[in-house]
Design an enzyme around this catalytic site. Structure first.
Site, PDB file in Angstrom:
ATOM      1  N   THR A 122       0.860  -1.185   0.000  1.00 57.68           N
ATOM      2  CA  THR A 122       0.000   0.000   0.000  1.00 57.68           C
ATOM      3  C   THR A 122       0.893   1.231   0.000  1.00 57.68           C
ATOM      4  OG1 THR A 122      -0.005   0.017   2.405  1.00 57.68           O
ATOM      5  CG2 THR A 122      -1.798  -1.163   1.324  1.00 57.68           C
TER       6      THR A 122
ATOM      7  N   GLU B  22      -5.647  -2.837  -2.123  1.00 54.53           N
ATOM      8  CA  GLU B  22      -6.314  -3.941  -1.424  1.00 54.53           C
ATOM      9  C   GLU B  22      -7.470  -4.534  -2.219  1.00 54.53           C
ATOM     10  OE1 GLU B  22      -5.468  -1.046  -0.244  1.00 54.53           O
ATOM     11  OE2 GLU B  22      -4.920  -1.072   1.869  1.00 54.53           O
TER      12      GLU B  22
ATOM     13  N   LYS C 238     -12.909  18.562   9.441  1.00 55.32           N
ATOM     14  CA  LYS C 238     -13.906  18.557  10.512  1.00 55.32           C
ATOM     15  C   LYS C 238     -14.007  19.963  11.091  1.00 55.32           C
ATOM     16  CE  LYS C 238     -13.312  13.701  11.339  1.00 55.32           C
ATOM     17  NZ  LYS C 238     -12.178  12.836  11.582  1.00 55.32           N
TER      18      LYS C 238
ATOM     19  N   TRP D 250     -18.671  17.777   8.819  1.00 56.65           N
ATOM     20  CA  TRP D 250     -17.683  17.298   7.861  1.00 56.65           C
ATOM     21  C   TRP D 250     -17.784  18.055   6.548  1.00 56.65           C
ATOM     22  CZ3 TRP D 250     -17.251  11.214   8.052  1.00 56.65           C
ATOM     23  CH2 TRP D 250     -16.781  10.849   9.341  1.00 56.65           C
TER      24      TRP D 250
HETATM   25  P1  AMP Z   1      -3.968   2.942  -3.828  1.00 56.21           P
HETATM   26  O1  AMP Z   1      -4.037   1.756  -2.966  1.00 56.21           O
HETATM   27  O2  AMP Z   1      -2.644   3.610  -3.841  1.00 56.21           O
HETATM   28  O3  AMP Z   1      -4.458   2.680  -5.191  1.00 56.21           O
HETATM   29  O4  AMP Z   1      -4.944   4.027  -3.188  1.00 56.21           O
HETATM   30  C1  AMP Z   1      -6.301   3.772  -2.962  1.00 56.21           C
HETATM   31  C2  AMP Z   1      -7.010   5.046  -2.605  1.00 56.21           C
HETATM   32  O5  AMP Z   1      -7.020   5.955  -3.695  1.00 56.21           O
HETATM   33  C3  AMP Z   1      -8.474   4.856  -2.278  1.00 56.21           C
HETATM   34  O6  AMP Z   1      -8.658   4.406  -0.961  1.00 56.21           O
HETATM   35  C4  AMP Z   1      -9.024   6.258  -2.506  1.00 56.21           C
HETATM   36  O7  AMP Z   1      -8.788   7.101  -1.398  1.00 56.21           O
HETATM   37  C5  AMP Z   1      -8.202   6.737  -3.661  1.00 56.21           C
HETATM   38  N1  AMP Z   1      -8.952   6.560  -4.908  1.00 56.21           N
HETATM   39  C6  AMP Z   1      -8.821   5.582  -5.815  1.00 56.21           C
HETATM   40  N2  AMP Z   1      -9.654   5.777  -6.855  1.00 56.21           N
HETATM   41  C7  AMP Z   1     -10.339   6.910  -6.594  1.00 56.21           C
HETATM   42  C8  AMP Z   1     -11.361   7.647  -7.275  1.00 56.21           C
HETATM   43  N3  AMP Z   1     -11.833   7.286  -8.456  1.00 56.21           N
HETATM   44  N4  AMP Z   1     -11.837   8.760  -6.678  1.00 56.21           N
HETATM   45  C9  AMP Z   1     -11.365   9.174  -5.479  1.00 56.21           C
HETATM   46  N5  AMP Z   1     -10.403   8.529  -4.798  1.00 56.21           N
HETATM   47  C10 AMP Z   1      -9.892   7.408  -5.349  1.00 56.21           C
END
Ligand code: AMP
Length: 540
Positions: free
Chosen positions: A182, A329, A438, A443
């Site tokens: 991650t 994930e 916040k 929010w």
């Molecule tokens: P990663 O594991 O690096 O791909 O990051 C995942 C995170 O990216 C998610 O939990 C979201 O916070 C953000 N994310 C992924 N796709 C989107 C989307 N289409 N719109 C907004 N946030 C996104």
């Protein structure tokens, strides 16, 4: 009593390798090398080369279950590792080349990588951490311009010495295939271990028309790096369908990408919004320079795609942007924003609102959201809570049993994204739980404010984050990057936001910045913005 009479065929990546070899030997893979030359090969070439790589790795002592890392841009040889490593029973670990060496030390050590396959242009980065990872026994260099230095092995020389066949074992479908870490901005990265089964099911899912709709007629350009959640599964989908693959190598500038899309007649491209914002700005400036007649659709995800961008591509350039949400994930496809017949009678603006949401759950994925008090929230499009998901390609644990608090007792994964879900199941991301502002107990969604700001003609990028406030705890601050040659006053930006939100959402402060700091996967780095400017409201 009757028993099921169907075959129990394990879902393993070996099937992809065989399918690509037998059905699609003429499908092309085109890679732009470091020197910008285009390298062409076929799926027919891939099979013997994957066998040679598996033979070479075996000779180097790689055994089933061992971790083999890659530190590579997107290119053909990276696909060879994508197949050879899992199919021989080892585990592919794609290292993110944008991470700090100290993070790479941690990640490669944590995964226990035994071999690293590295592009020669990335050797300076590898040199900064390889000595600190004692498990790494061999370094194999893909010489994209430079030569393999002493003490390392040359990828092509290794393959040249091997047979083009390999006895790939029949693996159980639950065998680990690949690891990604991650890219969280706080705490140590955590490992997600995809299995052959989860990868195959995800591959099928990305070929469905309501997700990425990848099919044999396509020419695919995954701009998303192969170290970012397996390039969102696109290379595997190409092997399943026979679609042509195009890789940009290290050349991710808008002009280079546009040149490649035009010359290779790309039909489908995928990447994070920042890439497409740059491309849209170029297309708007020189709409006739590139012939993108074949480009039908683009998948944008990884962070929120601004509606103005989705609209700009389709209205001004005839290109459909499909917004998708996912995570490391979730392999990554979790939700996709496609219209359905229930939306037929909506006007353009309403349709755009649906397409700009993160969409509804992909087949076999389930979504729900829970409030701070732990109750599952109604799908009313209003209640904000944390998104939870489950499905056959969603992580049920992290490597080594870390991060247990991210998994609920009843089997769901807590995403850390704050969302609303509407009556039709469309999810809207308001924020990361850590980024939501916040203000006096209420929010405020930074993502919605950002989207609104980025629809202003002068704004290229905008990030809204929490500033500390003596009375309200937190108040929004907006950091804005202007488009080249453009600018707006604060009053103009405020007027642009007026009426779109409750008045208390309006940022207390606007600051101009040269660039928004970004994470290693191209997301706005709010922690950095808070660090730099988070106290600005206290000093006033
Ligand atoms: P990663 O594991 O690096 O791909 O990051 C995942 C995170 O990216 C998610 O939990 C979201 O916070 C953000 N994310 C992924 N796709 C989107 C989307 N289409 N719109 C907004 N946030 C996104």
């Amino acid at each position: 009593m009757v028993e099921g009479t169907m075959m129990d065929v394990p879902l393993t990546l070996k099937y992809l390798l065989e399918r690509a070899r037998t059905l699609f030997p003429r499908s092309e893979i085109v890679s732009r090398a470091a020197d910008k030359a285009l390298h062409r090969s076929t799926f027919g070439d891939l099979y013997p080369r994957a066998c040679k790589l598996a033979n070479a790795l075996t000779r180097l002592g790689v055994k089933p279950g061992d971790r083999v890392a890659t530190l590579c841009w997107n290119h053909t040889r990276h696909v060879e590792a994508y197949l050879a490593v899992p199919c021989m029973g080892a585990v592919l670990h794609t290292l993110n080349l944008r991470l700090h060496p100290s993070d790479l030390t941690y990640i490669a050590g944590h995964a226990g990588d035994s071999v690293v396959i590295v592009d020669s242009s990335l050797l300076p980065l590898l040199d900064k951490f390889v000595k600190d990872v004692p498990s790494i026994r061999h370094v194999i260099v893909v010489a994209d311009g430079g030569a393999a230095p002493a003490g390392t092995l040359d990828y092509e020389a290794l393959l040249a010495a091997e047979e083009g066949s390999f006895p790939f074992p029949d693996l159980a479908e639950g065998t680990p295939a690949a690891i990604c870490y991650t890219s969280g901005t706080t705490g140590h990265p955590k490992g997600v271990v995809y299995t052959h089964r989860s990868t195959m099911l995800h591959t099928l899912a990305v070929c469905m028309a309501d997700t990425m709709g990848i099919r044999g007629q396509d020419t695919l350009l995954p701009v998303v790096p192969m170290f970012h959640v397996n390039a969102w599964g696109i290379p595997f989908a190409a092997l399943l369908t026979g679609a042509k693959l195009v890789f940009a190598g290290p050349h991710l500038d808008p002009e280079g990408l546009l040149d490649l899309m035009a010359s290779e007649r790309v039909t489908f491209a995928a990447g994070v919004p920042t890439i497409w914002l740059g491309i849209l700005a170029h297309l708007d400036r020189e709409p006739r320079r590139w012939d993108l007649g074949r480009l039908e659709r683009m998948v944008v995800g990884g962070s929120a795609a601004p509606p103005s961008m989705i609209d700009g591509f389709s209205r001004r350039h005839g290109i459909t942007v499909m917004h998708a949400w996912g995570m490391t994930e979730t392999s990554p496809i979790g939700t996709t924003a496609k219209l359905r017949p229930i939306h037929d009678d909506l006007d353009d603006e309403q349709k755009l609102a649906v397409r700009s949401s993160q969409g509804y759950a992909a087949p076999l994925v389930e979504t729900r959201s829970r409030g701070e008090d732990g109750r599952v929230l109604p799908w009313d499009g209003k209640s904000m809570g944390e998104l939870e998901v489950r499905g056959p390609w969603v992580a049920g644990a992290y490597l080594g049993g870390e991060g247990k608090d991210r998994f609920t007792d009843d089997g769901w994964f807590r995403t850390g994204d704050v969302v609303t879900i509407d009556a039709d199941g469309y999810v809207r991301i308001c924020d990361r739980t850590k980024d939501v502002i916040k203000s006096g107990g209420e929010w405020i969604s930074s993502v919605e404010l950002e989207n609104a700001l980025m629809s202003h003609a002068a704004v290229l990028e905008a990030a809204v984050f929490a500033g500390r406030h003596p009375k309200w705890d937190e108040r929004p601050i907006a950091a804005v990057v202007w488009k080249p040659g453009a600018k707006a006053t604060e009053a103009e930006l405020r007027a642009h936001l007026k009426g779109k939100f409750a008045s208390f959402w309006e940022p207390d402060l606007f600051i101009e910045v040269e660039a928004i700091p970004k994470t290693s996967t191209g997301k706005f780095l709010k922690t950095k913005l808070r660090e730099l400017y988070g106290d600005r409201l206290l000093d006033r």
